[in-house]
Design an enzyme around this catalytic site. Sequence first.
Site, PDB file in Angstrom:
ATOM      1  N   PRO A   1      33.541  34.847  45.857  1.00 46.05           N
ATOM      2  CA  PRO A   1      34.838  34.200  46.087  1.00 46.05           C
ATOM      3  C   PRO A   1      34.765  32.726  45.717  1.00 46.05           C
ATOM      4  O   PRO A   1      33.757  32.086  45.939  1.00 46.05           O
ATOM      5  CB  PRO A   1      35.041  34.328  47.588  1.00 46.05           C
ATOM      6  CG  PRO A   1      33.669  34.384  48.142  1.00 46.05           C
ATOM      7  CD  PRO A   1      32.827  35.070  47.110  1.00 46.05           C
ATOM      8  N   GLU A   2      35.818  32.222  45.122  1.00 45.37           N
ATOM      9  CA  GLU A   2      35.876  30.793  44.887  1.00 45.37           C
ATOM     10  C   GLU A   2      36.787  30.188  45.964  1.00 45.37           C
ATOM     11  O   GLU A   2      37.337  30.904  46.799  1.00 45.37           O
ATOM     12  CB  GLU A   2      36.365  30.524  43.462  1.00 45.37           C
ATOM     13  CG  GLU A   2      35.348  31.043  42.441  1.00 45.37           C
ATOM     14  CD  GLU A   2      35.506  30.455  41.036  1.00 45.37           C
ATOM     15  OE1 GLU A   2      36.108  29.385  40.908  1.00 45.37           O
ATOM     16  OE2 GLU A   2      35.033  31.085  40.085  1.00 45.37           O
TER      17      GLU A   2
END
Length: 298
Positions: free
Chosen positions: A2-3
């Site tokens: 995930p960013e």
Amino acid sequence: MPELPEVESLRLSLKPYIVGKTIQSVIVHKPKLVSSAGTVRTPSEQKKREFETKLVNKKILDITRVAKNMIIHLDSEEIILVHLKMTGQLVYQEQGSPAILGGHPIELSESTLPNKHSHIIFTLNEGVMYYNDIRMFGYVLLYPNIDILYQEGHFEAIGLDPLDNNFTYEYLLKALKKKKSKLKSVLLGQSIVTGLGNIYADEACFQARILPYRLASSLKPKEVKALYNAIVSIISKAVAMGGSSVANYIMADGSRGTYAREHNVYGKAGLPCNVCGNPLQKMIINSRTTVFCKFCQK
Ligand SMILES: [Zn+2]
């Protein structure tokens, strides 16, 4: 992985459901998740017992974020640090209501809760929150207060958040001047600005029309201004859209992130550039595939 936009979307979606609730009980099935961070972890039975007993009757006051760390603040000043890493997920469910899922999509969680990936279960006075994780690289750690995290240097190498008011063009200009490495590698390094992983770093360089392999210190003020505007607009838009579903993230309300549709370069090497129509190029920077348009970016 995930960013920042995916984690921020999850935090915003969970906040109205968990803030104000009291933890009634905690069950930890996998002690290593609450024992320590890092790649090699020794499960601690003592940490597991502390985690299960100390949190009882504590009220959740807030959920904040530093980079991709979510921080749950309790009325005892204690905090719970949650990092989803590769395949972690937080799910909240009230009896008789659909689950609120956020993080890595685990198909089983959409039909069955708890399931074999539910390693930590928080029963609140209303609703249950599950920490689910397939590969278990994530961690959920209890600290006596938030100051300790800073004292221990937990966030030392972390630059400013693109959504922070202190992240300004002037700040970026000054910071990039000192960096003698490639722009893409500086952006991935997180020490100046946090939250730009492979997807958003490539997209920001494309939008700013700057080649990712340029030396960061070589950027002219006008280019830094364009980069600054690109970073802020891309991250804000991605948060609003729930992040990029290419990273297989789903929002806390169960919908898939839709930012992937907005990608201009990420994952598109060899395809025609949306602006000039020439094929997009790729190269490896910091062991990450980097995609760009050699005609549009200078
Ligand atoms: Zn182009």
